[in-house]
Design a protein around this motif. Structure first.
Motif, mmCIF file in Angstrom:
data_model
loop_
_atom_site.group_PDB
_atom_site.id
_atom_site.type_symbol
_atom_site.label_atom_id
_atom_site.label_comp_id
_atom_site.label_asym_id
_atom_site.label_seq_id
_atom_site.Cartn_x
_atom_site.Cartn_y
_atom_site.Cartn_z
ATOM 1 N N VAL A 120 -1.877 5.789 4.695
ATOM 2 C CA VAL A 120 -1.382 4.410 4.825
ATOM 3 C C VAL A 120 -0.575 4.265 6.117
ATOM 4 O O VAL A 120 -0.710 3.270 6.857
ATOM 5 C CB VAL A 120 -0.509 4.019 3.610
ATOM 6 C CG1 VAL A 120 0.115 2.641 3.814
ATOM 7 C CG2 VAL A 120 -1.345 4.034 2.336
ATOM 8 N N LYS A 121 0.261 5.250 6.413
ATOM 9 C CA LYS A 121 1.079 5.210 7.628
ATOM 10 C C LYS A 121 0.190 5.149 8.875
ATOM 11 O O LYS A 121 0.447 4.370 9.804
ATOM 12 C CB LYS A 121 1.971 6.439 7.672
ATOM 13 C CG LYS A 121 2.904 6.483 8.882
ATOM 14 C CD LYS A 121 3.801 7.716 8.822
ATOM 15 C CE LYS A 121 4.735 7.764 10.029
ATOM 16 N NZ LYS A 121 5.619 8.949 9.988
ATOM 17 N N MET A 122 -0.869 5.966 8.901
ATOM 18 C CA MET A 122 -1.778 5.945 10.047
ATOM 19 C C MET A 122 -2.525 4.612 10.145
ATOM 20 O O MET A 122 -2.839 4.148 11.249
ATOM 21 C CB MET A 122 -2.780 7.103 9.933
ATOM 22 C CG MET A 122 -2.173 8.481 10.139
ATOM 23 S SD MET A 122 -1.393 8.684 11.780
ATOM 24 C CE MET A 122 0.341 8.434 11.370
ATOM 25 N N LYS A 123 -2.787 3.983 9.005
ATOM 26 C CA LYS A 123 -3.501 2.709 8.996
ATOM 27 C C LYS A 123 -2.702 1.623 9.724
ATOM 28 O O LYS A 123 -3.270 0.736 10.391
ATOM 29 C CB LYS A 123 -3.775 2.276 7.556
ATOM 30 C CG LYS A 123 -4.500 0.949 7.439
ATOM 31 C CD LYS A 123 -4.748 0.595 5.972
ATOM 32 C CE LYS A 123 -5.424 -0.777 5.836
ATOM 33 N NZ LYS A 123 -5.671 -1.120 4.412
ATOM 34 N N PHE A 124 -1.378 1.722 9.631
ATOM 35 C CA PHE A 124 -0.535 0.684 10.232
ATOM 36 C C PHE A 124 0.138 1.137 11.529
ATOM 37 O O PHE A 124 0.285 0.335 12.459
ATOM 38 C CB PHE A 124 0.530 0.221 9.225
ATOM 39 C CG PHE A 124 -0.053 -0.553 8.086
ATOM 40 C CD1 PHE A 124 -0.285 -1.924 8.195
ATOM 41 C CD2 PHE A 124 -0.392 0.068 6.887
ATOM 42 C CE1 PHE A 124 -0.833 -2.640 7.143
ATOM 43 C CE2 PHE A 124 -0.928 -0.643 5.837
ATOM 44 C CZ PHE A 124 -1.170 -2.000 5.955
ATOM 45 N N LEU A 125 0.542 2.426 11.615
ATOM 46 C CA LEU A 125 1.302 2.877 12.781
ATOM 47 C C LEU A 125 0.545 3.866 13.665
ATOM 48 O O LEU A 125 1.067 4.286 14.698
ATOM 49 C CB LEU A 125 2.622 3.521 12.331
ATOM 50 C CG LEU A 125 3.595 2.599 11.588
ATOM 51 C CD1 LEU A 125 4.834 3.378 11.150
ATOM 52 C CD2 LEU A 125 4.000 1.415 12.469
ATOM 53 N N GLY A 126 -0.643 4.262 13.280
ATOM 54 C CA GLY A 126 -1.422 5.197 14.076
ATOM 55 C C GLY A 126 -1.945 4.570 15.363
ATOM 56 O O GLY A 126 -1.748 3.375 15.636
ATOM 57 N N ARG A 127 -2.635 5.365 16.172
ATOM 58 C CA ARG A 127 -3.143 4.868 17.443
ATOM 59 C C ARG A 127 -4.132 3.712 17.271
ATOM 60 O O ARG A 127 -4.221 2.849 18.129
ATOM 61 C CB ARG A 127 -3.840 6.010 18.196
ATOM 62 C CG ARG A 127 -2.876 7.062 18.713
ATOM 63 C CD ARG A 127 -3.611 8.076 19.553
ATOM 64 N NE ARG A 127 -2.698 9.063 20.119
ATOM 65 C CZ ARG A 127 -3.067 10.046 20.924
ATOM 66 N NH1 ARG A 127 -4.356 10.176 21.238
ATOM 67 N NH2 ARG A 127 -2.179 10.889 21.409
ATOM 68 N N GLU A 155 0.817 -1.210 0.000
ATOM 69 C CA GLU A 155 0.000 0.000 0.000
ATOM 70 C C GLU A 155 0.853 1.263 0.000
ATOM 71 O O GLU A 155 0.502 2.267 -0.632
ATOM 72 C CB GLU A 155 -0.949 -0.008 1.200
ATOM 73 C CG GLU A 155 -2.000 -1.111 1.130
ATOM 74 C CD GLU A 155 -3.021 -1.015 2.246
ATOM 75 O OE1 GLU A 155 -3.244 0.122 2.741
ATOM 76 O OE2 GLU A 155 -3.622 -2.045 2.618
ATOM 77 N N ALA A 156 1.949 1.263 0.724
ATOM 78 C CA ALA A 156 2.822 2.434 0.757
ATOM 79 C C ALA A 156 3.453 2.686 -0.604
ATOM 80 O O ALA A 156 3.568 3.833 -1.043
ATOM 81 C CB ALA A 156 3.897 2.251 1.818
#
Length: 343
Positions: A27-34, A14-15
């Protein structure tokens, strides 16, 4: 353990597919977000057997570090690509013709105001600008205006408050500022008071809001001859060297004697035309010797000092000077009209 490998593959796919910074951030928030998938894995550790938790935690931390490094690298690439694209799109074509910018000009009222200030400042006048919201005392009472004078009526004056000991109103004349100066300054006094004034009046030659400029001189041995000479210089500078002035007896509560001041018609040279209605003269302002009662109201001894005052409508001077036949042209902001006053 298999979940970490699945998440790593999904994040990479996805990235890599993200085309701009916004998409990559999502995409970053989907994997590394809260609420991301990696965070969800950490929360699931409570369901892992105690002996497996250290290895599981180590695996998740490694995944987080790997994804953070990958997203950082991709962010750098995407931002560089976006910058290059923006610079390409915003490139300035120096061969294109420039845009025409129209040159502005001072409004005729501002021009006349500046000319008047320069003229009287050269005679030693100081400029004082009083408040636009005045009390009835300064606008009428201190100027020797009787309590039953028609100017105090609602149909002539815009009152802000009424019924109190000292009503507030939109000033009807800048003479109110002269009272404030005389109360706080000892003679000799030589001031010019320009500003907006308000009256309930509206036709081709009158406006509910217009600009006035008043002058005041108080000193020993001031006479009507001093006033006549000063206004003669005003007329010659504002209109033409051949302009003449005459004084006609009149009445104002705050001056005694009072005069109306006429200037010879600039259009016909005093011979008589439609502008001056065949008389050869045009009224421009009112003036007179400061009433003794006004001096007393301000704490000035009328037996020791005398003075004169004059007041003119700046719009009226502008209309005469530039041949404007309707005062509303000065407030309509029609560019075609204003463009005529460029230097």
């Amino acid at each position: 353990m298999n979940d970490t490998e699945i998440i790593a593959r999904e994040a990479e796919e996805e990235a890599s597919a993200a085309q701009d910074s916004r998409a990559l951030y999502e995409v970053k928030m989907k994997f590394l977000g809260r609420a991301g998938k990696v965070t969800a894995l950490l929360k699931s550790m409570k369901d892992v057997a105690a002996e497996e938790r250290p290895a599981f935690g180590k695996k998740i931390n490694a995944l987080r570090e790997k994804l953070e490094e990958r997203f950082a690298a991709l962010e750098s690439v995407v931002k560089k690509r976006e910058l290059e694209s923006r610079l390409s799109e915003e490139r300035l074509d120096v061969t294109m013709p420039g845009r025409h910018r129209k040159q502005g000009a001072l409004h005729p009222v501002t021009r006349v105001k500046n000319q008047l200030v320069d003229l009287f400042a050269g005679m030693g006048f100081e400029v004082y600008e009083g408040p636009e919201i005045e009390t009835e005392y300064y606008d009428f009472t201190a100027l020797n205006t009787p309590a039953d004078h028609p100017a105090r009526d609602m149909q002539d004056t815009f009152y802000v408050t009424e019924g109190s000991d000292d009503n507030f109103l939109l000033r009807t004349q800048t003479s109110a500022g002269q009272i404030r100066v005389m109360e706080n300054k000892k003679p000799p006094i030589k001031i010019l008071s320009p500003g907006r004034v308000f009256r309930s009046d509206d036709d081709a030659t009158h406006s509910p809001m217009f600009h006035q400029m008043e002058g005041l001189v108080v000193d020993k041995n001031i006479t009507l001859c001093d006033l006549h000479g000063m206004l003669g210089e005003f007329a010659r500078v504002m209109f033409s060297e051949n302009t003449k002035t005459r004084l006609r007896p009149s009445y104002f509560p705050f001056t005694e004697p009072s005069v109306e001041v006429d200037v010879s018609c600039a259009s016909c040279g005093g011979k008589g035309c439609s502008l001056c209605k065949g008389t050869g003269w045009i009224e421009v302002l009112g003036a007179g010797m400061v009433n003794r009662n006004v001096l007393k109201n301000c704490g000035i001894d009328p037996d020791e000092y005398s003075g004169f005052a004059f007041g003119m409508g700046i719009e009226r001077i502008a209309m005469l000077k530039y041949g404007i036949n309707n005062i509303k042209l000065l407030t309509e902001n029609d560019v075609r009209f204003l463009e005529q006053f460029k230097d």
